[in-house]
Motif scaffolding. Structure first.
Motif, PDB file in Angstrom:
ATOM      1  N   THR A 128       4.417  -1.081  -7.154  1.00 50.90           N
ATOM      2  CA  THR A 128       3.422  -0.091  -7.829  1.00 50.90           C
ATOM      3  C   THR A 128       2.971   0.996  -6.783  1.00 50.90           C
ATOM      4  O   THR A 128       2.014   1.953  -7.307  1.00 50.90           O
ATOM      5  CB  THR A 128       2.427  -0.915  -8.575  1.00 50.90           C
ATOM      6  OG1 THR A 128       1.670  -1.460  -7.443  1.00 50.90           O
ATOM      7  CG2 THR A 128       2.809  -1.990  -9.520  1.00 50.90           C
ATOM      8  N   LYS A 129       3.036   0.934  -5.567  1.00 50.44           N
ATOM      9  CA  LYS A 129       2.374   2.007  -4.760  1.00 50.44           C
ATOM     10  C   LYS A 129       3.107   3.416  -4.967  1.00 50.44           C
ATOM     11  O   LYS A 129       3.869   3.764  -4.824  1.00 50.44           O
ATOM     12  CB  LYS A 129       2.673   1.388  -3.184  1.00 50.44           C
ATOM     13  CG  LYS A 129       1.502   1.964  -2.279  1.00 50.44           C
ATOM     14  CD  LYS A 129       1.802   1.399  -1.045  1.00 50.44           C
ATOM     15  CE  LYS A 129       0.765   1.783  -0.098  1.00 50.44           C
ATOM     16  NZ  LYS A 129       1.015   1.086   1.141  1.00 50.44           N
ATOM     17  N   ILE A 130       1.784   4.271  -4.944  1.00 48.52           N
ATOM     18  CA  ILE A 130       2.379   5.720  -5.142  1.00 48.52           C
ATOM     19  C   ILE A 130       1.770   6.263  -3.715  1.00 48.52           C
ATOM     20  O   ILE A 130       0.322   6.097  -3.702  1.00 48.52           O
ATOM     21  CB  ILE A 130       1.789   6.370  -6.189  1.00 48.52           C
ATOM     22  CG1 ILE A 130       2.744   5.827  -7.490  1.00 48.52           C
ATOM     23  CG2 ILE A 130       2.043   7.915  -6.238  1.00 48.52           C
ATOM     24  CD1 ILE A 130       2.423   6.383  -8.583  1.00 48.52           C
ATOM     25  N   ASN A 131       2.299   6.893  -3.001  1.00 51.18           N
ATOM     26  CA  ASN A 131       1.899   7.582  -1.509  1.00 51.18           C
ATOM     27  C   ASN A 131       1.545   9.007  -2.066  1.00 51.18           C
ATOM     28  O   ASN A 131       2.148   9.638  -2.613  1.00 51.18           O
ATOM     29  CB  ASN A 131       2.616   7.592  -0.846  1.00 51.18           C
ATOM     30  CG  ASN A 131       3.107   6.039  -0.144  1.00 51.18           C
ATOM     31  OD1 ASN A 131       2.162   5.100  -0.063  1.00 51.18           O
ATOM     32  ND2 ASN A 131       4.442   6.017  -0.400  1.00 51.18           N
ATOM     33  N   ASP A 132       0.205   9.362  -1.642  1.00 53.79           N
ATOM     34  CA  ASP A 132      -0.551  10.770  -2.035  1.00 53.79           C
ATOM     35  C   ASP A 132       0.332  11.688  -1.045  1.00 53.79           C
ATOM     36  O   ASP A 132       0.613  11.326   0.092  1.00 53.79           O
ATOM     37  CB  ASP A 132      -1.675  10.929  -1.787  1.00 53.79           C
ATOM     38  CG  ASP A 132      -2.499   9.996  -3.057  1.00 53.79           C
ATOM     39  OD1 ASP A 132      -2.123  10.041  -4.315  1.00 53.79           O
ATOM     40  OD2 ASP A 132      -3.348   9.361  -2.741  1.00 53.79           O
ATOM     41  N   GLU A 145       4.234  -2.985  -2.777  1.00 54.72           N
ATOM     42  CA  GLU A 145       5.361  -1.721  -2.890  1.00 54.72           C
ATOM     43  C   GLU A 145       5.670  -1.372  -4.232  1.00 54.72           C
ATOM     44  O   GLU A 145       6.046  -0.086  -4.452  1.00 54.72           O
ATOM     45  CB  GLU A 145       6.705  -2.017  -1.938  1.00 54.72           C
ATOM     46  CG  GLU A 145       6.297  -1.886  -0.373  1.00 54.72           C
ATOM     47  CD  GLU A 145       5.596  -0.768   0.013  1.00 54.72           C
ATOM     48  OE1 GLU A 145       6.181   0.489  -0.588  1.00 54.72           O
ATOM     49  OE2 GLU A 145       4.795  -0.689   0.779  1.00 54.72           O
TER      50      GLU A 145
END
Lengths: 303, 303
Positions: B299-303, B297
């Motif tokens: 480093t996660k980027i949701n598109d 989570e």
């Protein structure tokens, strides 16, 4: 509805292991506005230069549609000058000289047409001046503050006043620890947010950046560069890309701020690849998109 | 088909700003094997201790199904001892004393039943001994090497021989620059891979880790800990989680190695939360999964 930047405009003399350059275009407002211009135009600048400031440098800013209605030119004085030398590892530098010149008596006056700016980036200048800027503005929607160890050490009381009035602070890791008087970065971040700003970005140079908002944290990677030619302005460029992206998207969700941090990192990675502002002057949307996607790939794990 | 670890087994005396502990269980083989045991069992250990090594510490290892068939006990000698003190920021420490004791004459003999081990972790010991271990093994599928500045400075020739024979090296950023004689980390990484290993992991402490394979790079975040009680063994624990995960999954693709790096980071984040091996002793799969997902989570980027 516009984006206003208040900061320094300078002539920098820089020495790195690769090269040496004299009187190159620099200053926080310059790097910020050029970087932000790739996301949102026009960017309005309030700053001061001397009579020696060259037309070619005005033209560079104008080419990026930077609105110079707030640029004060003091004819019989000289532009702010800074000289520095980077060591072999490029993470450390010595300031060789600082000549404030026109900047010594800089008293930012916000022109009438900028007073209702919605987004404000307060570049790294004396907190006393930052407070004066804030007094002249009509309740901006989002205020980003940049500062540095010099002001944390020398003008802490005034800086604390500024902190109460801004939405986001961008500083580096050693400055965050200094400001919070706390060696653990995560605790330091929490303490700084208690001083006022809801959002905090901690820049870690070659280690990337961290974005904080309450309990939420986002960790952004650094771009793996095998050649860093000139780190000057990288922090300002980061701030410019970040605030430009936010202003363009008008979306202050944490999810969108992550993208703003990556946009800032993207612009900073271009900045350090050439001397002075050269790395930022002639980019196109395709290059920027490509670099942005490389950032995304760096940390991506496919399930 | 097994996972073999060769390294030190020690009694550590540690002082941090939080607490002080004497003669606590430590050593690279200990941290590696306990961390790896959460992914793959049994882990086999080759190492040496003195007659003073306590049954309770044998039991801790046995509780994690660590196979001690390669543990040599020298009855009339003492176990390797190290003492260190951490500074306020926990990123720096002073070694107060090192008593090699039984470790001074350690000559690792690999028992017959381990010679066909498929996965080998060469803990941070003299490269001369690492070479002797490699000579006794029958072509392992994957060899991971840990080393440190002491050997890079003192036994470079022997270390270069080891590097030719291993698949992955795990070192920290300052050691990588020292080994490659190159201040830029990305160039240093390329140079180290030219020395032999196809895979390189560079640990950056509170800044996370980088995984390299040819031109491919993966950047892993660090877990945002507001309390680091004892960093001792964090690097070994990272290596243990990484190699344990690889051994469990038997998948040497770059995509899977990313997950192995996050698994190593996960275990290291537990390690530093308590003194000595305490943070690793009583974990369950649910805690580990939760922490792993928190890393994702970050480093996660949701598109």
């Amino acid at each position: 509805v516009s984006l206003l930047v208040v900061g320094s405009i300078a002539y920098d003399s820089i020495e790195t292991p690769y090269d040496k350059i004299d009187n190159a275009l620099g200053g926080s407002a310059v790097y910020v506005s050029i970087a932000a211009s790739y996301y949102s135009q026009p960017v309005s600048v309030v700053g001061v230069v001397g009579g020696d400031f060259k037309q070619e440098h005005i033209d560079i800013l104008k080419n990026h549609n930077v609105d110079l209605g707030g640029l004060k030119i003091v004819k019989d004085a000289e532009t702010f000058r800074w000289a520095g030398k980077y060591h072999d590892d490029m993470n450390n530098r010595d300031s060789l000289s600082t000549e404030l010149n026109v900047f010594a008596e800089f008293n930012p006056v916000i022109p009438e047409q900028y007073r209702r700016s919605e987004y404000l980036l307060l570049g790294n200048i004396d907190p006393v001046l930052q407070l004066r800027v804030l007094d002249q503005l009509d309740n901006p929607a989002f205020i980003v503050l940049d500062t540095m160890d010099f002001w944390i050490k020398g003008k802490k009381t005034e800086l604390m006043e500024v902190l109460k009035k801004v939405d986001m602070v961008i500083i580096n890791d050693s400055e965050a620890k200094l400001l919070a008087e706390e060696p653990n970065l995560i605790k330091a971040a929490a303490r700084i947010m208690q001083m006022g700003p809801k959002y905090l970005v901690i820049k870690k140079g070659e280690h990337g950046a961290l974005l904080f908002n309450g309990d939420k944290i986002f960790s952004a990677a650094a771009y793996p560069l095998s050649e860093v030619f000139d780190p000057t302005g990288a922090g300002d460029t980061f701030a410019g890309g970040l605030v430009g992206y936010l202003h363009k998207t008008r979306d202050l969700s944490f999810e969108n701020m992550k993208k703003a941090v990556i946009s800032g990192s993207t612009m900073a990675s271009f900045c350090v690849q050439k001397f002075s502002t050269k790395g930022l002057e002639n980019l196109d949307a395709q290059q920027i998109d490509k670099r942005y996607n490389e950032f995304i790939e760096l940390t991506k794990i496919n399930d």
